[in-house]
Write an enzyme that holds these catalytic residues in place. Structure first.
Site, PDB file in Angstrom:
ATOM      1  N   ASP A   6     -17.421 -43.790 -71.841  1.00 26.30           N
ATOM      2  CA  ASP A   6     -17.300 -43.818 -70.379  1.00 26.30           C
ATOM      3  C   ASP A   6     -18.365 -44.765 -69.819  1.00 26.30           C
ATOM      4  OD1 ASP A   6     -16.207 -42.814 -67.816  1.00 26.30           O
ATOM      5  OD2 ASP A   6     -18.237 -42.073 -67.524  1.00 26.30           O
ATOM      6  N   SER A   7     -18.167 -45.176 -68.576  1.00 31.33           N
ATOM      7  CA  SER A   7     -19.144 -46.062 -67.943  1.00 31.33           C
ATOM      8  C   SER A   7     -20.478 -45.342 -67.723  1.00 31.33           C
ATOM      9  CB  SER A   7     -18.596 -46.553 -66.608  1.00 31.33           C
ATOM     10  OG  SER A   7     -18.283 -45.456 -65.783  1.00 31.33           O
ATOM     11  N   TYR A  38     -18.595 -49.026 -62.935  1.00 32.79           N
ATOM     12  CA  TYR A  38     -17.598 -50.065 -63.219  1.00 32.79           C
ATOM     13  C   TYR A  38     -16.696 -50.315 -62.003  1.00 32.79           C
ATOM     14  CZ  TYR A  38     -18.345 -50.150 -68.359  1.00 32.79           C
ATOM     15  OH  TYR A  38     -18.843 -50.311 -69.620  1.00 32.79           O
ATOM     16  N   GLY A  39     -16.521 -49.256 -61.189  1.00 36.53           N
ATOM     17  CA  GLY A  39     -15.536 -49.289 -60.095  1.00 36.53           C
ATOM     18  C   GLY A  39     -15.508 -50.576 -59.286  1.00 36.53           C
ATOM     19  N   CYS A  69     -12.554 -43.068 -69.309  1.00 33.30           N
ATOM     20  CA  CYS A  69     -12.886 -43.654 -68.008  1.00 33.30           C
ATOM     21  C   CYS A  69     -11.580 -44.231 -67.470  1.00 33.30           C
ATOM     22  CB  CYS A  69     -13.930 -44.753 -68.198  1.00 33.30           C
ATOM     23  SG  CYS A  69     -14.296 -45.695 -66.710  1.00 33.30           S
ATOM     24  N   ASN A  70     -11.176 -43.776 -66.302  1.00 30.57           N
ATOM     25  CA  ASN A  70      -9.899 -44.253 -65.743  1.00 30.57           C
ATOM     26  C   ASN A  70      -9.953 -45.740 -65.429  1.00 30.57           C
ATOM     27  OD1 ASN A  70      -7.970 -41.806 -64.921  1.00 30.57           O
ATOM     28  ND2 ASN A  70     -10.094 -41.158 -64.788  1.00 30.57           N
ATOM     29  N   THR A  71     -11.116 -46.186 -64.914  1.00 29.44           N
ATOM     30  CA  THR A  71     -11.237 -47.590 -64.529  1.00 29.44           C
ATOM     31  C   THR A  71     -11.079 -48.489 -65.758  1.00 29.44           C
ATOM     32  OG1 THR A  71     -12.766 -46.854 -62.813  1.00 29.44           O
ATOM     33  CG2 THR A  71     -12.703 -49.207 -63.274  1.00 29.44           C
ATOM     34  N   CYS A 201     -10.608 -40.252 -61.612  1.00 27.45           N
ATOM     35  CA  CYS A 201     -11.908 -40.811 -62.010  1.00 27.45           C
ATOM     36  C   CYS A 201     -12.650 -39.662 -62.649  1.00 27.45           C
ATOM     37  CB  CYS A 201     -12.660 -41.323 -60.781  1.00 27.45           C
ATOM     38  SG  CYS A 201     -14.411 -41.670 -61.149  1.00 27.45           S
ATOM     39  N   THR A 202     -13.287 -39.924 -63.770  1.00 26.93           N
ATOM     40  CA  THR A 202     -13.873 -38.825 -64.546  1.00 26.93           C
ATOM     41  C   THR A 202     -15.048 -38.149 -63.840  1.00 26.93           C
ATOM     42  OG1 THR A 202     -15.127 -40.513 -65.714  1.00 26.93           O
ATOM     43  CG2 THR A 202     -13.144 -39.667 -66.784  1.00 26.93           C
ATOM     44  N   HIS A 203     -15.627 -38.797 -62.831  1.00 28.80           N
ATOM     45  CA  HIS A 203     -16.703 -38.142 -62.084  1.00 28.80           C
ATOM     46  C   HIS A 203     -16.169 -37.072 -61.130  1.00 28.80           C
ATOM     47  CE1 HIS A 203     -19.243 -41.432 -63.396  1.00 28.80           C
ATOM     48  NE2 HIS A 203     -20.285 -40.891 -62.799  1.00 28.80           N
TER      49      HIS A 203
HETATM   50  N1  DGL Z   1     -15.763 -43.100 -64.999  1.00 26.97           N
HETATM   51  C1  DGL Z   1     -15.079 -44.003 -64.140  1.00 26.97           C
HETATM   52  C2  DGL Z   1     -13.610 -43.616 -63.981  1.00 26.97           C
HETATM   53  O1  DGL Z   1     -13.121 -42.640 -64.550  1.00 26.97           O
HETATM   54  C3  DGL Z   1     -15.687 -44.186 -62.790  1.00 26.97           C
HETATM   55  C4  DGL Z   1     -17.136 -44.497 -62.723  1.00 26.97           C
HETATM   56  C5  DGL Z   1     -17.470 -45.954 -62.496  1.00 26.97           C
HETATM   57  O2  DGL Z   1     -17.109 -46.532 -61.461  1.00 26.97           O
HETATM   58  O3  DGL Z   1     -18.127 -46.465 -63.388  1.00 26.97           O
HETATM   59  O4  DGL Z   1     -12.901 -44.308 -63.274  1.00 26.97           O
END
Ligand code: DGL
Length: 280
Positions: A6-7, A38-39, A69-71, A201-203
């Site tokens: 993940d990021s 990453y977003g 990480c979805n992004t 988004c995983t957060h």
């Molecule tokens: N973990 C990222 C996601 O699931 C979002 C966090 C980021 O922007 O790095 O999209």
């Protein structure tokens, strides 16, 4: 061991579900805290960072890497699977959290297009809350639309939410942000409540109660980490060579490109157990 990338911290929500669902499995987690979030980054940068992370986990001996990480999944997964992996490491696999969610929404298998139990009616409406980059990629509406053309996918970017969570902002600040994003989503639908919402988004599972509070009553909040864990468990029963080997059972390791002491402290609070990160 299975690599989980993940990021930053967000993938720990996925790792938590994975370890609950598969306690015997061995996992190595890599958080790219040094380059998060990453977003807001351009696509090419997200692709390069994701590729470097997958290579790092392969160098640790992982045969299977889950991009939690979805992004990164929305931007890099297809390209990694189609253009890079077949030459670089044809015997290894890269999966992403995005695929199980598309399957759960569309009710169609990614692999062979057969029907699988869906979480939303084929002509229903779903709201996807995600980072700017995931939203602008259009990956969720595109992939769901290919499989469930009558489903309406409403995408809502939540640009400040990851930073606010990482910065440990107060509940009042987070509540205000979340209710603003929910209101913006409802403005897109002219006030009509969706059938379901995805925290893409995983957060965001960390503020799931705030989304539940802000969304109209009756909207089903889909649990991405649990859906991903079920999907990976199913994958491992079909591909036993990626499952835990003797002697590795229950093993966990944590790597970060950020500051290990700072990351360990935050992540331990977040995970509810002491986690010790090493420098990646
Ligand atoms: N973990 C990222 C996601 O699931 C979002 C966090 C980021 O922007 O790095 O999209």
């Amino acid at each position: 061991m299975i690599g989980v990338f993940d990021s930053g911290h967000g993938g720990l929500t996925v790792l938590h579900a994975l370890t609950q669902r598969m306690p015997r499995e061995a996992f190595i987690y890599l958080g790219d805290h040094g380059n998060a979030p990453y977003g807001p980054r351009p696509e090419e940068e997200i692709y390069a960072l994701t590729l470097a992370a997958v290579e790092r986990l392969f160098a640790e001996g992982c045969l299977l890497v889950l991009i939690a990480c979805n992004t990164a999944s929305a931007i890099a997964l297809r390209r990694l699977q189609q253009d890079w992996l077949p030459q670089a490491a044809p015997e290894r696999r890269v999966l992403g959290v995005f695929v199980p969610m598309v399957e759960a929404l569309a009710g169609v298998s990614w692999r062979d297009g057969t029907r699988v139990p869906g979480k939303v009616a084929p002509d229903g409406m779903v709201a996807v809350f995600a980072t700017q980059r995931t939203t602008h990629s259009g990956a969720y509406p595109f992939e769901v639309g290919l499989r469930a053309p009558h489903m309406r996918v409403v995408s809502q970017a939540c640009p400040h939410l990851v930073n606010a969570i990482e910065a440990g902002e107060s509940e009042a600040v987070l509540r205000e942000l979340v209710s603003g994003y929910v209101a913006a989503m409802l403005a897109q639908t002219e006030g009509r409540a969706p059938d379901a919402a995805v925290l893409g988004c995983t957060h965001y599972p960390l503020v799931a109660p705030l989304f539940a509070e802000a969304l109209p009553k009756g909207v089903q909040l889909l649990d991405q980490p649990a859906i991903v864990a079920d999907s990976l468990a199913d994958y491992l029963t079909r591909h036993e060579r990626f499952a835990v080997q003797q002697g590795e059972a229950g093993h966990r390791r944590f790597l970060t490109s950020g500051d290990p002491a700072r990351v360990s402290e935050f992540a331990s609070r977040f995970f509810g157990a002491e986690l010790r990160f090493e420098k990646a």
